[in-house]
Motif scaffolding. Structure first.
Motif, PDB file in Angstrom:
ATOM      1  N   ASN A  85       0.810  -1.229   0.000  1.00 22.81           N
ATOM      2  CA  ASN A  85       0.000   0.000   0.000  1.00 22.81           C
ATOM      3  C   ASN A  85       0.840   1.275   0.000  1.00 22.81           C
ATOM      4  O   ASN A  85       0.385   2.325   0.468  1.00 22.81           O
ATOM      5  N   TRP A  86       2.061   1.216  -0.531  1.00 23.08           N
ATOM      6  CA  TRP A  86       2.918   2.404  -0.489  1.00 23.08           C
ATOM      7  C   TRP A  86       2.317   3.566  -1.264  1.00 23.08           C
ATOM      8  O   TRP A  86       2.514   4.721  -0.902  1.00 23.08           O
ATOM      9  N   ARG A  87       1.574   3.269  -2.311  1.00 22.72           N
ATOM     10  CA  ARG A  87       0.972   4.351  -3.089  1.00 22.72           C
ATOM     11  C   ARG A  87      -0.079   5.116  -2.290  1.00 22.72           C
ATOM     12  O   ARG A  87      -0.395   6.249  -2.594  1.00 22.72           O
ATOM     13  N   ASP A  88      -0.644   4.472  -1.270  1.00 22.19           N
ATOM     14  CA  ASP A  88      -1.666   5.117  -0.446  1.00 22.19           C
ATOM     15  C   ASP A  88      -1.081   6.057   0.592  1.00 22.19           C
ATOM     16  O   ASP A  88      -1.816   6.855   1.176  1.00 22.19           O
ATOM     17  N   VAL A  89       0.222   5.962   0.841  1.00 22.81           N
ATOM     18  CA  VAL A  89       0.803   6.774   1.909  1.00 22.81           C
ATOM     19  C   VAL A  89       1.838   7.771   1.414  1.00 22.81           C
ATOM     20  O   VAL A  89       2.137   8.743   2.105  1.00 22.81           O
ATOM     21  N   ARG A  90       2.401   7.549   0.231  1.00 21.11           N
ATOM     22  CA  ARG A  90       3.508   8.396  -0.202  1.00 21.11           C
ATOM     23  C   ARG A  90       3.102   9.860  -0.301  1.00 21.11           C
ATOM     24  O   ARG A  90       3.856  10.758   0.046  1.00 21.11           O
ATOM     25  N   TYR A  91       1.906  10.126  -0.790  1.00 20.30           N
ATOM     26  CA  TYR A  91       1.452  11.504  -0.980  1.00 20.30           C
ATOM     27  C   TYR A  91       0.391  11.885   0.046  1.00 20.30           C
ATOM     28  O   TYR A  91      -0.490  12.682  -0.231  1.00 20.30           O
ATOM     29  N   LEU A  92       0.496  11.300   1.226  1.00 23.75           N
ATOM     30  CA  LEU A  92      -0.448  11.555   2.308  1.00 23.75           C
ATOM     31  C   LEU A  92       0.052  12.739   3.126  1.00 23.75           C
ATOM     32  O   LEU A  92       0.898  12.598   4.012  1.00 23.75           O
ATOM     33  N   ASN A 137      -0.308  17.329  -5.877  1.00 25.38           N
ATOM     34  CA  ASN A 137      -0.240  15.876  -6.019  1.00 25.38           C
ATOM     35  C   ASN A 137      -0.393  15.162  -4.682  1.00 25.38           C
ATOM     36  O   ASN A 137      -0.193  13.960  -4.597  1.00 25.38           O
ATOM     37  N   ASN A 138      -0.753  15.885  -3.619  1.00 20.77           N
ATOM     38  CA  ASN A 138      -0.937  15.271  -2.301  1.00 20.77           C
ATOM     39  C   ASN A 138      -2.335  14.666  -2.213  1.00 20.77           C
ATOM     40  O   ASN A 138      -3.214  15.108  -1.478  1.00 20.77           O
ATOM     41  N   ASN A 139      -2.521  13.576  -2.983  1.00 18.72           N
ATOM     42  CA  ASN A 139      -3.854  13.010  -3.189  1.00 18.72           C
ATOM     43  C   ASN A 139      -4.231  11.890  -2.236  1.00 18.72           C
ATOM     44  O   ASN A 139      -5.409  11.541  -2.140  1.00 18.72           O
ATOM     45  N   LEU A 145     -14.416  25.000   1.615  1.00 17.72           N
ATOM     46  CA  LEU A 145     -13.326  24.129   2.004  1.00 17.72           C
ATOM     47  C   LEU A 145     -13.825  23.100   3.013  1.00 17.72           C
ATOM     48  O   LEU A 145     -14.721  23.377   3.815  1.00 17.72           O
ATOM     49  N   ALA A 146     -13.257  21.920   2.964  1.00 20.32           N
ATOM     50  CA  ALA A 146     -13.565  20.927   3.983  1.00 20.32           C
ATOM     51  C   ALA A 146     -13.015  21.400   5.320  1.00 20.32           C
ATOM     52  O   ALA A 146     -12.020  22.120   5.370  1.00 20.32           O
ATOM     53  N   PRO A 147     -13.666  21.041   6.423  1.00 18.82           N
ATOM     54  CA  PRO A 147     -13.154  21.461   7.742  1.00 18.82           C
ATOM     55  C   PRO A 147     -11.782  20.874   7.989  1.00 18.82           C
ATOM     56  O   PRO A 147     -11.455  19.790   7.492  1.00 18.82           O
ATOM     57  N   PRO A 148     -10.925  21.584   8.755  1.00 20.74           N
ATOM     58  CA  PRO A 148      -9.586  21.065   9.054  1.00 20.74           C
ATOM     59  C   PRO A 148      -9.659  19.719   9.754  1.00 20.74           C
ATOM     60  O   PRO A 148     -10.574  19.458  10.545  1.00 20.74           O
ATOM     61  N   LYS A 149      -8.716  18.877   9.467  1.00 22.23           N
ATOM     62  CA  LYS A 149      -8.671  17.583  10.128  1.00 22.23           C
ATOM     63  C   LYS A 149      -8.119  17.761  11.534  1.00 22.23           C
ATOM     64  O   LYS A 149      -7.204  18.539  11.756  1.00 22.23           O
ATOM     65  N   GLU A 150      -8.683  16.987  12.475  1.00 20.78           N
ATOM     66  CA  GLU A 150      -8.238  17.110  13.859  1.00 20.78           C
ATOM     67  C   GLU A 150      -6.796  16.640  14.020  1.00 20.78           C
ATOM     68  O   GLU A 150      -6.039  17.179  14.804  1.00 20.78           O
ATOM     69  N   GLU A 151      -6.421  15.627  13.268  1.00 22.78           N
ATOM     70  CA  GLU A 151      -5.071  15.088  13.374  1.00 22.78           C
ATOM     71  C   GLU A 151      -4.643  14.630  11.992  1.00 22.78           C
ATOM     72  O   GLU A 151      -5.406  13.950  11.301  1.00 22.78           O
ATOM     73  N   PRO A 152      -3.457  14.999  11.520  1.00 22.19           N
ATOM     74  CA  PRO A 152      -3.008  14.565  10.204  1.00 22.19           C
ATOM     75  C   PRO A 152      -3.046  13.056  10.079  1.00 22.19           C
ATOM     76  O   PRO A 152      -2.554  12.332  10.948  1.00 22.19           O
ATOM     77  N   GLU A 153      -3.663  12.570   8.999  1.00 25.41           N
ATOM     78  CA  GLU A 153      -3.811  11.138   8.822  1.00 25.41           C
ATOM     79  C   GLU A 153      -2.456  10.429   8.737  1.00 25.41           C
ATOM     80  O   GLU A 153      -2.326   9.275   9.129  1.00 25.41           O
ATOM     81  N   GLN A 154      -1.437  11.131   8.203  1.00 29.07           N
ATOM     82  CA  GLN A 154      -0.155  10.452   8.070  1.00 29.07           C
ATOM     83  C   GLN A 154       0.465  10.119   9.416  1.00 29.07           C
ATOM     84  O   GLN A 154       1.269   9.197   9.533  1.00 29.07           O
ATOM     85  N   LEU A 155       0.100  10.870  10.475  1.00 28.01           N
ATOM     86  CA  LEU A 155       0.609  10.564  11.806  1.00 28.01           C
ATOM     87  C   LEU A 155      -0.027   9.287  12.345  1.00 28.01           C
ATOM     88  O   LEU A 155       0.634   8.456  12.955  1.00 28.01           O
ATOM     89  N   LYS A 156      -1.326   9.150  12.124  1.00 29.99           N
ATOM     90  CA  LYS A 156      -2.011   7.955  12.597  1.00 29.99           C
ATOM     91  C   LYS A 156      -1.464   6.702  11.931  1.00 29.99           C
ATOM     92  O   LYS A 156      -1.414   5.624  12.520  1.00 29.99           O
ATOM     93  N   LEU A 157      -1.086   6.853  10.690  1.00 33.21           N
ATOM     94  CA  LEU A 157      -0.663   5.714   9.897  1.00 33.21           C
ATOM     95  C   LEU A 157       0.531   5.012  10.507  1.00 33.21           C
ATOM     96  O   LEU A 157       0.678   3.805  10.398  1.00 33.21           O
ATOM     97  N   PHE A 158       1.416   5.776  11.168  1.00 30.80           N
ATOM     98  CA  PHE A 158       2.656   5.206  11.655  1.00 30.80           C
ATOM     99  C   PHE A 158       2.639   5.026  13.178  1.00 30.80           C
ATOM    100  O   PHE A 158       3.682   4.850  13.792  1.00 30.80           O
TER     101      PHE A 158
END
Length: 296
Positions: free
Chosen positions: A214-221, A251-253, A280-293
């Protein structure tokens, strides 16, 4: 002039809430942005009929940055010389034939040649660049590197001088700074008419995850914050003084952040989407890339 758009038009669900689950998303995308990067051409050279439909689905003044096929930039594996074509000439001709309808419609901004991380600064690779540019004729071509050797030390000015001399459009990248397979932000122009800027995000962990599941799902996260975008707004105004036009592509898709960040930057620059309003969408409470790791 600064034009802002996204890489691809199919992954940005926030743009299509009002349109429902439309299969043909490109006309809806064109209500929001006047430029788009076509990524599918990297994986396969599209039929001219497909390009003709894209041209007809978009309004006058809309333009495409079309990514060069992977065999043209040394990414492809297998086949004849790394691609399924009978020689380099046939491959480039097929690509030029494919983009002909976009060119005929006056909607081609540039073809983007993005070279792989292992394409380092050597005399042999300089010859590869010269050959590719010659095969493209008078087609405007953007050049993006992924190996830092092209801009390390004194090579920075030499690479920019080469781009100017050979007629390449310089691509400024915002990406994680990890290892050799990345380049710094090189705020410069090589072409009086156009400079391309691509936002890849700053997810350092995801950037080096190639080959993992799943590297393609996280590289541009990654979601750019207001401070980061404000810094870029000033940088873009400086680049605008170097080229007639600056094309900005998000490209941060991976986490659905590209569209919101692009619209946020447009607002900072005093721009409105073609349709004139947006939310605009509301700000995220926590960046998803942090949760991922996170560790269990």
């Amino acid at each position: 002039m600064i034009e802002i758009g996204l890489c691809g038009w199919g992954d940005h669900s926030e743009l299509y809430r009002e349109a429902g689950a439309s299969r043909n998303k490109l006309p809806v995308y064109a209500h929001w942005f006047r430029v788009v990067e076509v990524d599918s051409t990297f994986y396969a050279i599209q039929a001219p009929q497909v390009m003709e439909k894209w041209a007809s689905d978009t309004p006058e003044g809309f333009r495409f940055v079309i990514k060069a096929y992977q065999g043209m930039t040394g990414h492809a594996r297998g086949g004849k010389g790394g691609h399924p074509f009978d020689g380099e000439e046939a491959m480039f001709r097929a690509f030029l034939d494919a983009i002909a309808p976009i060119r005929a419609a006056g909607k081609l901004m540039a073809v983007l040649f993005q070279y792989p991380p292992w394409f380092n600064c050597t005399r042999q690779n300089v010859d590869v660049l010269r050959s590719a540019k010659a095969r493209m004729g008078d087609v405007p071509c953007g050049l993006e590197f992924r190996h830092q050797s092209w801009f390390a030390g004194e090579m920075r000015e030499k690479t920019l001088a080469f781009e100017r001399r050979e007629g390449w459009i310089h691509t400024v990248c915002d990406e994680p700074q990890v290892g050799d397979g990345c380049i710094p932000i090189v705020e410069a122009a090589a072409d009086d008419a156009l400079t391309i800027v691509r936002f890849h995000g700053r997810n350092a962990n995801g950037w080096v995850s190639a080959g993992q599941p799943n590297w393609r799902d996280v590289r541009y996260l990654y979601r750019y914050d207001e401070r980061e975008l404000a810094e870029w707004a000033e940088r873009l105004r400086r680049l605008e003084r170097l080229s007639d036009e600056v094309c900005v592509l998000f490209n941060n898709n991976s986490g659905g952040d590209a569209a919101d960040n692009a619209l946020q930057l447009m607002a900072m620059l005093g721009q409105l989407p073609p349709r004139g309003s947006y939310e605009l969408a509301p700000p995220k409470e926590e960046p998803e890339q942090l949760k991922l790791f996170e560790l269990d």
